[in-house]
Design an enzyme around this catalytic site. Sequence first.
Site, PDB file in Angstrom:
ATOM      1  N   HIS A   1     -49.381 -12.247   8.816  1.00  0.00           N
ATOM      2  CA  HIS A   1     -48.462 -13.385   8.894  1.00  0.00           C
ATOM      3  C   HIS A   1     -47.046 -12.922   9.233  1.00  0.00           C
ATOM      4  O   HIS A   1     -46.357 -13.538  10.048  1.00  0.00           O
ATOM      5  CB  HIS A   1     -48.458 -14.162   7.570  1.00  0.00           C
ATOM      6  CG  HIS A   1     -49.541 -15.170   7.470  1.00  0.00           C
ATOM      7  ND1 HIS A   1     -50.855 -14.828   7.259  1.00  0.00           N
ATOM      8  CD2 HIS A   1     -49.501 -16.517   7.551  1.00  0.00           C
ATOM      9  CE1 HIS A   1     -51.581 -15.930   7.209  1.00  0.00           C
ATOM     10  NE2 HIS A   1     -50.776 -16.971   7.388  1.00  0.00           N
TER      11      HIS A   1
ATOM     12  N   LYS B   1     -56.658 -19.334  -2.081  1.00  0.00           N
ATOM     13  CA  LYS B   1     -56.816 -19.726  -3.474  1.00  0.00           C
ATOM     14  C   LYS B   1     -55.435 -19.840  -4.101  1.00  0.00           C
ATOM     15  O   LYS B   1     -54.516 -19.103  -3.748  1.00  0.00           O
ATOM     16  CB  LYS B   1     -57.709 -18.758  -4.246  1.00  0.00           C
ATOM     17  CG  LYS B   1     -57.136 -17.376  -4.436  1.00  0.00           C
ATOM     18  CD  LYS B   1     -58.088 -16.496  -5.238  1.00  0.00           C
ATOM     19  CE  LYS B   1     -57.443 -15.128  -5.439  1.00  0.00           C
ATOM     20  NZ  LYS B   1     -58.316 -14.217  -6.143  1.00  0.00           N
TER      21      LYS B   1
END
Length: 176
Positions: free
Chosen positions: A37, A103
């Site tokens: 990212h 998550k």
Amino acid sequence: MEIKIDLPLTAEKVAMIHAGDTVKLTGVIYTARDAAHKRLVAMLDAGEKLPVELKDQTIYFAGPCPAPPGRCIGSAGPTTSGRMDAYSPRLIRDCALRGMIGKGERNQAVIDAMTECHAIYFAATGGAGALIARCIVDAEVVAFEDLGPEALRKLTVKDFPVIAAIDDKGGNLYRR
């Protein structure tokens, strides 16, 4: 309710899904963790072309284990999504990223970008990486190979099980 979705996602498909829905995804998703990212956003900052088109795509926050003999991938469980919170709003707004899988809760900046741009966040079951990997039928590194498990991978999935955790209307399982 269980929904089956053929990827890529669109705003119309995302609008059909509500926080709490069980969803099975079939098609292409990409894996990327925080190191990938960071590179993607650095490329955007530098005005460079990204190695993959993210419009309407879904990124799975995972760093899969090496593939055992006869499999295309090893265990592929989700990682904590909060580590991508610094980067996700930019990818949603500037690249039209439509879906994310991980998550844990997301911060308000990510949720704001999701509601503004009709994106969705799915939760995958932590600790079930070996089971989830059974839904991955093909895997290939497409960028950042030097990052090892954190490389950007293209996965082809069939009936990949997720739960809609935060929808594009702001519905949020974590805050219910």
